[in-house]
Design a protein around this motif. Structure first.
Motif, PDB file in Angstrom:
ATOM      1  N   VAL A 144      -6.067 -18.286 -21.974  1.00 27.14           N
ATOM      2  CA  VAL A 144      -5.884 -19.718 -22.190  1.00 27.14           C
ATOM      3  C   VAL A 144      -6.462 -20.050 -23.561  1.00 27.14           C
ATOM      4  O   VAL A 144      -7.609 -19.709 -23.846  1.00 27.14           O
ATOM      5  CB  VAL A 144      -6.579 -20.534 -21.090  1.00 27.14           C
ATOM      6  N   PRO A 145      -5.669 -20.680 -24.454  1.00 26.67           N
ATOM      7  CA  PRO A 145      -6.122 -20.858 -25.836  1.00 26.67           C
ATOM      8  C   PRO A 145      -7.391 -21.691 -25.963  1.00 26.67           C
ATOM      9  O   PRO A 145      -7.663 -22.568 -25.153  1.00 26.67           O
ATOM     10  CB  PRO A 145      -4.956 -21.557 -26.522  1.00 26.67           C
ATOM     11  N   ARG A 146      -8.139 -21.377 -27.038  1.00 24.05           N
ATOM     12  CA  ARG A 146      -9.411 -22.028 -27.290  1.00 24.05           C
ATOM     13  C   ARG A 146      -9.293 -23.533 -27.367  1.00 24.05           C
ATOM     14  O   ARG A 146     -10.210 -24.253 -26.955  1.00 24.05           O
ATOM     15  CB  ARG A 146      -9.991 -21.488 -28.596  1.00 24.05           C
ATOM     16  N   VAL A 147      -8.157 -24.029 -27.888  1.00 25.88           N
ATOM     17  CA  VAL A 147      -8.023 -25.477 -28.034  1.00 25.88           C
ATOM     18  C   VAL A 147      -8.072 -26.167 -26.663  1.00 25.88           C
ATOM     19  O   VAL A 147      -8.427 -27.341 -26.554  1.00 25.88           O
ATOM     20  CB  VAL A 147      -6.730 -25.835 -28.798  1.00 25.88           C
ATOM     21  N   LEU A 148      -7.733 -25.422 -25.594  1.00 26.01           N
ATOM     22  CA  LEU A 148      -7.815 -25.992 -24.252  1.00 26.01           C
ATOM     23  C   LEU A 148      -9.188 -25.758 -23.619  1.00 26.01           C
ATOM     24  O   LEU A 148      -9.578 -26.481 -22.704  1.00 26.01           O
ATOM     25  CB  LEU A 148      -6.728 -25.397 -23.352  1.00 26.01           C
TER      26      LEU A 148
ATOM     27  N   SER C  21       3.655 -34.378 -16.416  1.00 25.72           N
ATOM     28  CA  SER C  21       3.577 -33.071 -15.749  1.00 25.72           C
ATOM     29  C   SER C  21       2.557 -32.182 -16.465  1.00 25.72           C
ATOM     30  O   SER C  21       1.816 -31.431 -15.817  1.00 25.72           O
ATOM     31  CB  SER C  21       4.950 -32.401 -15.707  1.00 25.72           C
ATOM     32  N   GLY C  22       2.496 -32.273 -17.801  1.00 23.94           N
ATOM     33  CA  GLY C  22       1.507 -31.497 -18.542  1.00 23.94           C
ATOM     34  C   GLY C  22       0.094 -32.000 -18.294  1.00 23.94           C
ATOM     35  O   GLY C  22      -0.829 -31.209 -18.063  1.00 23.94           O
ATOM     36  N   GLY C  23      -0.072 -33.320 -18.314  1.00 24.52           N
ATOM     37  CA  GLY C  23      -1.394 -33.889 -18.082  1.00 24.52           C
ATOM     38  C   GLY C  23      -1.914 -33.577 -16.688  1.00 24.52           C
ATOM     39  O   GLY C  23      -3.098 -33.245 -16.513  1.00 24.52           O
ATOM     40  N   MET C  24      -1.033 -33.659 -15.684  1.00 24.57           N
ATOM     41  CA  MET C  24      -1.464 -33.390 -14.306  1.00 24.57           C
ATOM     42  C   MET C  24      -1.854 -31.925 -14.130  1.00 24.57           C
ATOM     43  O   MET C  24      -2.814 -31.608 -13.418  1.00 24.57           O
ATOM     44  CB  MET C  24      -0.342 -33.760 -13.326  1.00 24.57           C
ATOM     45  N   LEU C  25      -1.104 -31.020 -14.768  1.00 23.40           N
ATOM     46  CA  LEU C  25      -1.462 -29.598 -14.703  1.00 23.40           C
ATOM     47  C   LEU C  25      -2.843 -29.385 -15.322  1.00 23.40           C
ATOM     48  O   LEU C  25      -3.681 -28.637 -14.781  1.00 23.40           O
ATOM     49  CB  LEU C  25      -0.412 -28.752 -15.442  1.00 23.40           C
ATOM     50  N   ALA C  26      -3.106 -30.063 -16.442  1.00 19.13           N
ATOM     51  CA  ALA C  26      -4.403 -29.926 -17.108  1.00 19.13           C
ATOM     52  C   ALA C  26      -5.525 -30.439 -16.207  1.00 19.13           C
ATOM     53  O   ALA C  26      -6.612 -29.846 -16.142  1.00 19.13           O
ATOM     54  CB  ALA C  26      -4.398 -30.672 -18.440  1.00 19.13           C
ATOM     55  N   VAL C  27      -5.283 -31.543 -15.484  1.00 21.41           N
ATOM     56  CA  VAL C  27      -6.295 -32.069 -14.568  1.00 21.41           C
ATOM     57  C   VAL C  27      -6.576 -31.058 -13.454  1.00 21.41           C
ATOM     58  O   VAL C  27      -7.724 -30.770 -13.125  1.00 21.41           O
ATOM     59  CB  VAL C  27      -5.852 -33.426 -13.972  1.00 21.41           C
ATOM     60  N   LEU C  31      -9.339 -29.102 -17.089  1.00 23.26           N
ATOM     61  CA  LEU C  31      -9.521 -29.181 -18.534  1.00 23.26           C
ATOM     62  C   LEU C  31     -10.080 -30.553 -18.885  1.00 23.26           C
ATOM     63  O   LEU C  31      -9.992 -31.498 -18.099  1.00 23.26           O
ATOM     64  CB  LEU C  31      -8.189 -28.947 -19.243  1.00 23.26           C
ATOM     65  N   ASP C  32     -10.663 -30.661 -20.096  1.00 19.72           N
ATOM     66  CA  ASP C  32     -11.238 -31.945 -20.493  1.00 19.72           C
ATOM     67  C   ASP C  32     -10.157 -32.841 -21.092  1.00 19.72           C
ATOM     68  O   ASP C  32      -8.965 -32.541 -21.062  1.00 19.72           O
ATOM     69  CB  ASP C  32     -12.397 -31.736 -21.472  1.00 19.72           C
ATOM     70  N   VAL C  33     -10.587 -33.975 -21.661  1.00 20.87           N
ATOM     71  CA  VAL C  33      -9.640 -34.981 -22.117  1.00 20.87           C
ATOM     72  C   VAL C  33      -8.748 -34.448 -23.257  1.00 20.87           C
ATOM     73  O   VAL C  33      -7.589 -34.821 -23.366  1.00 20.87           O
ATOM     74  CB  VAL C  33     -10.383 -36.268 -22.526  1.00 20.87           C
ATOM     75  N   PHE C  34      -9.262 -33.515 -24.060  1.00 22.62           N
ATOM     76  CA  PHE C  34      -8.431 -32.976 -25.134  1.00 22.62           C
ATOM     77  C   PHE C  34      -7.429 -31.975 -24.595  1.00 22.62           C
ATOM     78  O   PHE C  34      -6.277 -31.926 -25.021  1.00 22.62           O
ATOM     79  CB  PHE C  34      -9.298 -32.331 -26.216  1.00 22.62           C
ATOM     80  N   GLY C  35      -7.860 -31.178 -23.645  1.00 20.88           N
ATOM     81  CA  GLY C  35      -6.931 -30.251 -23.003  1.00 20.88           C
ATOM     82  C   GLY C  35      -5.796 -31.015 -22.334  1.00 20.88           C
ATOM     83  O   GLY C  35      -4.633 -30.602 -22.400  1.00 20.88           O
ATOM     84  N   ILE C  36      -6.137 -32.134 -21.677  1.00 25.67           N
ATOM     85  CA  ILE C  36      -5.114 -32.966 -21.034  1.00 25.67           C
ATOM     86  C   ILE C  36      -4.124 -33.474 -22.085  1.00 25.67           C
ATOM     87  O   ILE C  36      -2.903 -33.435 -21.896  1.00 25.67           O
ATOM     88  CB  ILE C  36      -5.783 -34.146 -20.289  1.00 25.67           C
ATOM     89  N   THR C  37      -4.660 -33.940 -23.224  1.00 27.17           N
ATOM     90  CA  THR C  37      -3.794 -34.475 -24.274  1.00 27.17           C
ATOM     91  C   THR C  37      -2.893 -33.387 -24.848  1.00 27.17           C
ATOM     92  O   THR C  37      -1.682 -33.594 -25.033  1.00 27.17           O
ATOM     93  CB  THR C  37      -4.645 -35.096 -25.399  1.00 27.17           C
ATOM     94  N   VAL C  38      -3.478 -32.206 -25.128  1.00 27.29           N
ATOM     95  CA  VAL C  38      -2.687 -31.120 -25.722  1.00 27.29           C
ATOM     96  C   VAL C  38      -1.557 -30.716 -24.779  1.00 27.29           C
ATOM     97  O   VAL C  38      -0.400 -30.590 -25.180  1.00 27.29           O
ATOM     98  CB  VAL C  38      -3.593 -29.907 -26.052  1.00 27.29           C
ATOM     99  N   PHE C  80      -5.201 -38.875 -17.255  1.00 31.59           N
ATOM    100  CA  PHE C  80      -6.662 -38.859 -17.273  1.00 31.59           C
ATOM    101  C   PHE C  80      -7.230 -39.890 -16.304  1.00 31.59           C
ATOM    102  O   PHE C  80      -8.093 -39.578 -15.480  1.00 31.59           O
ATOM    103  CB  PHE C  80      -7.175 -39.126 -18.695  1.00 31.59           C
ATOM    104  N   PHE C  81      -6.712 -41.125 -16.381  1.00 33.14           N
ATOM    105  CA  PHE C  81      -7.288 -42.190 -15.562  1.00 33.14           C
ATOM    106  C   PHE C  81      -6.648 -42.299 -14.181  1.00 33.14           C
ATOM    107  O   PHE C  81      -7.295 -42.727 -13.240  1.00 33.14           O
ATOM    108  CB  PHE C  81      -7.190 -43.534 -16.287  1.00 33.14           C
ATOM    109  N   GLY C  82      -5.350 -41.914 -14.096  1.00 35.58           N
ATOM    110  CA  GLY C  82      -4.639 -42.210 -12.846  1.00 35.58           C
ATOM    111  C   GLY C  82      -4.226 -40.997 -12.052  1.00 35.58           C
ATOM    112  O   GLY C  82      -3.344 -41.094 -11.201  1.00 35.58           O
ATOM    113  N   HIS C  83      -4.851 -39.848 -12.294  1.00 30.65           N
ATOM    114  CA  HIS C  83      -4.324 -38.620 -11.680  1.00 30.65           C
ATOM    115  C   HIS C  83      -4.377 -38.640 -10.162  1.00 30.65           C
ATOM    116  O   HIS C  83      -3.524 -38.059  -9.494  1.00 30.65           O
ATOM    117  CB  HIS C  83      -5.035 -37.387 -12.245  1.00 30.65           C
ATOM    118  N   ARG C  84      -5.373 -39.374  -9.577  1.00 30.91           N
ATOM    119  CA  ARG C  84      -5.427 -39.437  -8.124  1.00 30.91           C
ATOM    120  C   ARG C  84      -4.229 -40.184  -7.562  1.00 30.91           C
ATOM    121  O   ARG C  84      -3.587 -39.743  -6.613  1.00 30.91           O
ATOM    122  CB  ARG C  84      -6.727 -40.121  -7.668  1.00 30.91           C
ATOM    123  N   LEU C  85      -3.896 -41.318  -8.224  1.00 31.94           N
ATOM    124  CA  LEU C  85      -2.736 -42.096  -7.797  1.00 31.94           C
ATOM    125  C   LEU C  85      -1.440 -41.291  -7.979  1.00 31.94           C
ATOM    126  O   LEU C  85      -0.599 -41.217  -7.075  1.00 31.94           O
ATOM    127  CB  LEU C  85      -2.655 -43.390  -8.629  1.00 31.94           C
TER     128      LEU C  85
END
Lengths: 206, 206, 206
Positions: A144-148, C21-27, C31-38, C80-85
């Motif tokens: 998993v890349p460092r940026v993540l 779909s990407g943000g939910m996978l990150a959650v 992953l942290d807030v940057f991982g979610i964004t990426v 980030f804020f609504g993943h439970r919903l």
């Protein structure tokens, strides 16, 4: 690319340091000399190639000017022969890596602006330039890349790119803006590693 | 692309053989018919697409000329219906794969030279063309790509590309140079598999 | 891009849903807030960027028009804020995702045709546009991409692209053809999830 008077040399330094990170990862994964070369070249050049391909600036700088490939291949050689020494120099290498991160974020964002992109896309392309090489490097060895994983890595690149966009909006001197962007990104990265800063996770997963 | 009088046919043969490698990997990983098709098409076309996108030769040959897609889809069909037979023919398939490697390295390097790239970047683009498809194939199934595991794979591609650069520097006949490059790369690859050659690892990790 | 009178809005909806779909996978991967964004930005924009880069339409729409980035960043915030919903709304999210799949397949295929590609490459580019974002998303977290695991995912994209090619061949109204393509792909995808359709595997591996 030459965002500073010393532009090309700094760019090649960034390329070399990023290549080193690829070569060292290959050594840790016990790859042979070709694996080391492939990972070093990928880490050194992928970010800038992504930037140039997305901007339609083909062939990418890494192919148009042989210096970049020479710097990348040189970093592979250094990793092959000098990995024990480099592993012991982890603090200087981290600092160089932070400077490389800043250089790539600034050059990516600056080139995007000079191609007429709006500020927001230019910032994103700056971040992509800065984290692209490391991401391709890590994906190639199925990590998993460092940026993540490393939380504030992308944030440091964002900071450097923001300085460039701000400087362009205020019509400040390009060279000084670029220098300030690199310094801001590198300083933020170094301090965040030193202090062990962490970014917030999504509410429930804490 | 047509580096030889028989150029297009050989190119399609290379595409087909690379596609087969993707399809067979998908069968081993028990993917369904769509997974087989995706991996076959990716392995067959990604290397040439990377080459054309980096050179700014868009749309890539794989999209401009439908033959390439037909060859890639044909290899997916063969892997789906004939994988038991193909698995038993592992020696002929390895030889065809070595020829494909040589063809792609030569066509990639030759196309880069004809787009005005310097020799060193042209050689790197030749290697990227040759190993790109297999790398995307392996990354898609979360495996470390063959170019990092099988030591002399990239070296064979390097050899084929070097012959092209040398032939161009000496102003030799293009067709014969290309044939010599393919033969050198394929022969080196076949002998290296046959003899089990290994590349050196970095000093300490032995 | 604007394949329908409501084109841009639908395109942004597709971008937003793919980003989700990407943000939910990150959650889920903590992953942290940057991982979610990426991951959100990659899932939202990679398919369209691949399409535009392959067509030589640079800078890609995602960079030329800031709206796409705003939609992608918005989806990261929502995750980030609504993943439970969102996790509880899995049925509506699946339906939106199916519509996004259809929209991207249709826009990719239509743009390829308007750039003069033949029908077969245009269909392949439509599928690449539809599945590219999710594939990059999954590769970044070292998972085998959904297009290789979920059997009929690529088939739904194929269906949408085929409708566009057929409509163009019969010279039908572009807007209605696009709407029919999106509807066909989305309906097929929704029914296939609902009924648990599976694609055939290669003979022996059953």
């Amino acid at each position: 690319m030459q965002v500073l008077p010393l532009g090309l040399w700094l760019d090649l330094l960034g390329t070399f340091v990023f290549g080193l990170s690829g070569g060292m990862l290959a050594v840790r994964r016990e790859l042979d000399v070709f694996g080391i070369t492939v990972l070093a070249v990928a880490a050194a050049l992928a970010g800038g190639m992504l930037r140039d391909i997305a901007l339609g600036a083909t062939p990418p700088a890494a192919f148009a000017d042989g210096c970049y490939l020479v710097a990348a291949l040189g970093s592979a050689l250094c990793a092959f022969f000098g990995h024990r020494l480099i592993a012991r120099l982890n603090k200087p290498v981290m600092i160089l890596d932070a400077i490389g991160l800043g250089l790539f974020a600034v050059s990516g964002c600056g080139k995007a602006l000079s191609f007429g992109l709006d500020p927001l896309p230019a910032v994103v392309l700056g971040i992509l330039t800065a984290v692209g090489g490391g991401t391709v490097r890590d994906v190639l060895v199925a990590e998993v890349p460092r940026v993540l994983r490393e939380e504030v890595y992308a944030l440091a690149a964002l900071l450097g790119a923001l300085v460039v966009v701000l400087g362009a909006a205020l019509d400040l001197n390009e060279g000084w803006t670029a220098a300030a962007g690199v310094a801001a990104a590198a300083a933020f990265r170094i301090v965040s590693v030193w202090r062990g800063w962490q970014a917030p996770r999504a509410p429930r997963s804490r």
